[in-house]
Write an enzyme that holds these catalytic residues in place. Sequence first.
Site, short mmCIF file in Angstrom:
data_model
loop_
_atom_site.label_atom_id
_atom_site.label_comp_id
_atom_site.label_asym_id
_atom_site.label_seq_id
_atom_site.Cartn_x
_atom_site.Cartn_y
_atom_site.Cartn_z
N TYR A 1 50.10 44.30 42.11
CA TYR A 1 51.09 43.85 41.13
C TYR A 1 52.03 45.00 40.77
O TYR A 1 51.58 46.14 40.63
CB TYR A 1 50.38 43.41 39.84
CG TYR A 1 49.82 41.99 39.82
CD1 TYR A 1 50.19 41.03 40.73
CD2 TYR A 1 48.92 41.64 38.81
CE1 TYR A 1 49.65 39.74 40.66
CE2 TYR A 1 48.39 40.36 38.73
CZ TYR A 1 48.76 39.42 39.66
OH TYR A 1 48.24 38.15 39.59
N ARG B 1 38.35 49.43 34.14
CA ARG B 1 37.74 48.89 35.36
C ARG B 1 38.12 49.74 36.56
O ARG B 1 37.25 50.11 37.37
CB ARG B 1 38.19 47.44 35.55
CG ARG B 1 37.68 46.82 36.84
CD ARG B 1 37.90 45.31 36.88
NE ARG B 1 39.29 44.90 36.71
CZ ARG B 1 39.69 43.63 36.74
NH1 ARG B 1 38.82 42.65 36.93
NH2 ARG B 1 40.96 43.32 36.57
N TYR C 1 44.49 43.82 27.64
CA TYR C 1 44.15 43.51 29.04
C TYR C 1 44.47 44.71 29.94
O TYR C 1 43.73 44.99 30.89
CB TYR C 1 44.90 42.26 29.50
CG TYR C 1 44.70 41.94 30.97
CD1 TYR C 1 43.42 41.72 31.49
CD2 TYR C 1 45.79 41.90 31.85
CE1 TYR C 1 43.23 41.44 32.84
CE2 TYR C 1 45.60 41.61 33.20
CZ TYR C 1 44.32 41.40 33.69
OH TYR C 1 44.13 41.14 35.03
N GLU D 1 43.80 28.58 33.09
CA GLU D 1 43.29 29.31 34.26
C GLU D 1 42.06 28.57 34.78
O GLU D 1 41.27 28.05 33.98
CB GLU D 1 42.95 30.75 33.88
CG GLU D 1 42.50 31.61 35.04
CD GLU D 1 42.34 33.09 34.66
OE1 GLU D 1 43.30 33.68 34.12
OE2 GLU D 1 41.24 33.62 34.86
N ARG E 1 41.42 37.37 45.30
CA ARG E 1 41.62 35.96 44.90
C ARG E 1 40.36 35.14 45.14
O ARG E 1 40.14 34.14 44.46
CB ARG E 1 42.80 35.36 45.67
CG ARG E 1 44.11 36.06 45.42
CD ARG E 1 44.51 36.05 43.95
NE ARG E 1 45.73 36.81 43.70
CZ ARG E 1 46.25 36.97 42.50
NH1 ARG E 1 45.65 36.47 41.43
NH2 ARG E 1 47.35 37.67 42.34
C1 3EB Z 1 46.22 36.56 37.66
O1 3EB Z 1 46.21 35.92 38.71
C2 3EB Z 1 45.70 35.86 36.44
O2 3EB Z 1 41.76 40.82 35.81
O3 3EB Z 1 39.91 40.16 36.75
C3 3EB Z 1 42.79 36.15 37.20
C4 3EB Z 1 41.58 36.52 37.77
C5 3EB Z 1 43.43 37.01 36.33
C6 3EB Z 1 41.01 37.77 37.48
C7 3EB Z 1 41.07 39.95 36.37
C8 3EB Z 1 42.86 38.25 36.05
C9 3EB Z 1 41.67 38.63 36.63
O4 3EB Z 1 46.65 37.71 37.57
C10 3EB Z 1 44.72 36.64 35.68
#
Ligand code: 3EB
Length: 347
Positions: free
Chosen positions: A213, A160, A153, A334, A226
């Site tokens: 993050y 990306r 990941y 998810e 989001r």
């Molecule tokens: C998170 O909130 C959970 O890498 O495109 C959610 C939505 C998540 C998109 C992405 C990853 C992605 O981090 C994982």
Amino acid sequence: MSLVRGLSLAYMPMSSVRECAPQWWDEVLGVAILGEGDAGCVPSGVPLARVATPVLAGPRSVCEVWRAGRPTRAGVHGRVRYRCTESMLFGAIALDEGEMPVDADGVSALQRATRAAYREVFDLLDEAGYPALFRAWNYFPAINAVIDGSERYWQFNAGRQDAFGAGGRSTIGSVPAACALGSASGPFTLYFIALRDAPQAIENPRQVCAYHYPRQYGPRSPTFARASLAPSLTSPTLFVSGTASIVGHETLHRGDVVAQTAESFRNIEAVLGEARRAAPAGIALAPGDLAYKVYVRHAGDLDAVRRCVREHLGDAVPVVYVQADVCREDLLVEVEASGGHAMEDWR
Ligand code: 3EB
């Protein structure tokens, strides 16, 4: 459904898709086959993503069909197949990691495949005049595997971010809604919707922006918002990204799939609250107004997850359940959603 103007989503069993008349396909923007389906029922010229996430309830194979409510125009750019209207473009690309050219710098095949796929997409979007990536769906096998010292990941995130940078796009702030899940098999697969006019990124006040993050989740941040809202489409549309049991930046409720599902819905409600403040009056954005796709890590958790989802949404909302690995090992579920557009499921 033929009376719908603007974007619409239908979750359809393969058997119903097979019965659709040739002219029905004229307004189809693109299709994602979830599960085991045979792609033969989708006419060539319709962008198609094959997503090896087994369907957990209902038919073995579900087609996620995006329609435009007006005739579409089809095209191919490099390895991206697309269809578009005046305002939006749907596209799909799949790149086999095993067929990526050898690389001397030791960059992983997944990072290179991700980078290459996004670069082809951005190239198309710039050329065709749909510069704004609105929603991106990403799938690839073994998302939690650690290869050469880094999680797959994380490798995806690096590829990306590389491509967003190379394409002159921001990697914070105005970024698309997205999801990234582990498929059972197959190539790196990306499908997406892009727009002529930039949508608005929506964040969740309960969560740290994913692009901020801290480093413990990987050296290169994920590039997504989001949610993303396009208020000016014929039917103003909202995409809620894959949403999990994360508060701040931390996973909550390790090992408890029901509590994780409930936490995911608290996050979705928070995102919808933000979206309602940004959206034009009249667009229905309560939880029960959206269509959902739920990714369950362990198929055996389906019944527990489904009970929890029904407590939140009732029975009248389109929900598709598929098995997929979530991007953090400790996440068991998810949930993604979209709304504002017309929708239909097979029940
Ligand atoms: C998170 O909130 C959970 O890498 O495109 C959610 C939505 C998540 C998109 C992405 C990853 C992605 O981090 C994982």
